[in-house]
Design a protein around this motif. Sequence first.
Motif, PDB file in Angstrom:
ATOM      1  N   PHE A 109      11.558   3.235  -1.604  1.00 60.91           N
ATOM      2  CA  PHE A 109      10.643   2.994  -2.733  1.00 60.91           C
ATOM      3  C   PHE A 109       9.304   3.679  -2.462  1.00 60.91           C
ATOM      4  N   LYS A 110       8.733   3.423  -1.298  1.00 58.20           N
ATOM      5  CA  LYS A 110       7.423   3.990  -0.974  1.00 58.20           C
ATOM      6  C   LYS A 110       7.491   5.511  -0.822  1.00 58.20           C
ATOM      7  N   HIS A 111       8.558   6.018  -0.201  1.00 58.04           N
ATOM      8  CA  HIS A 111       8.687   7.442   0.039  1.00 58.04           C
ATOM      9  C   HIS A 111       8.904   8.211  -1.272  1.00 58.04           C
ATOM     10  N   PHE A 112       9.805   7.720  -2.101  1.00 57.42           N
ATOM     11  CA  PHE A 112      10.033   8.373  -3.397  1.00 57.42           C
ATOM     12  C   PHE A 112       8.777   8.290  -4.253  1.00 57.42           C
ATOM     13  N   HIS A 113       8.142   7.122  -4.256  1.00 58.84           N
ATOM     14  CA  HIS A 113       6.907   6.932  -5.006  1.00 58.84           C
ATOM     15  C   HIS A 113       5.876   7.977  -4.571  1.00 58.84           C
ATOM     16  N   HIS A 114       5.719   8.154  -3.277  1.00 59.42           N
ATOM     17  CA  HIS A 114       4.768   9.111  -2.709  1.00 59.42           C
ATOM     18  C   HIS A 114       5.031  10.525  -3.241  1.00 59.42           C
ATOM     19  N   ALA A 146       0.852  -1.186   0.000  1.00 64.39           N
ATOM     20  CA  ALA A 146       0.000   0.000   0.000  1.00 64.39           C
ATOM     21  C   ALA A 146       0.885   1.233   0.000  1.00 64.39           C
ATOM     22  N   PRO A 147       0.433   2.298  -0.675  1.00 61.97           N
ATOM     23  CA  PRO A 147       1.226   3.531  -0.673  1.00 61.97           C
ATOM     24  C   PRO A 147       1.128   4.245   0.665  1.00 61.97           C
ATOM     25  N   PHE A 148       2.049   5.169   0.891  1.00 57.87           N
ATOM     26  CA  PHE A 148       1.922   6.051   2.044  1.00 57.87           C
ATOM     27  C   PHE A 148       0.697   6.927   1.829  1.00 57.87           C
ATOM     28  N   ASN A 149      -0.005   7.225   2.903  1.00 57.28           N
ATOM     29  CA  ASN A 149      -1.174   8.088   2.816  1.00 57.28           C
ATOM     30  C   ASN A 149      -0.760   9.502   2.425  1.00 57.28           C
ATOM     31  N   ILE A 150      -1.585  10.134   1.647  1.00 53.84           N
ATOM     32  CA  ILE A 150      -1.311  11.512   1.221  1.00 53.84           C
ATOM     33  C   ILE A 150      -1.233  12.436   2.425  1.00 53.84           C
TER      34      ILE A 150
END
Length: 174
Positions: A146-151, A79-83
């Motif tokens: 990965f998740k942070h850059f993606h966010h 799951a992505p990090f929440n906005i």
Amino acid sequence: MSDFPYSEAEIIDFLQRDVPRLLVHLGPIQVPNWGQMTAQHMVEHLTGAVRLSMGRYGLPAPPPSPALDEVQAYLQADAPFNISTPNPATARKLGPVHQPSLAAAISLLLLTLDEFFDHYAQQPAATAVHPAFGNLNFRQWQVFHFKHFHHHLRQFGLIPTSLLPRPLGARQSN
């Protein structure tokens, strides 16, 4: 260990190849889809996170707890990090930028990413503390990045659709 749907090779490819390719399209006056950061603030924020992952800030590890176990499970989730996830280390107002230009900030970020991979190549058992996720090893830091850059790449429209959750049919075995 991990339920994260991207292999280590895919994460490395994303960080070393996709991120530089995507950042070429980031402009200094680009407006984010959410949040208050400017493009340069976002790039410098990512640089700080990469430095954090090499233990540059010497943070103490939070004590073991069920809550820490929960946030580490969240880190590994598909799951992505929440906005709306706030950064407790950031003030409500933006501070000054530290690099003379967005181009200089991007160059520093890419150099710092290279240092991250070199750091863990030389010290594969090293760990570093994240203020929310606790003590993380190299694989966990890769997932975090990965998740942070993606966010943040989504924040500035550089990734048009979410990479998370990953469709089941697109999973690659480790």
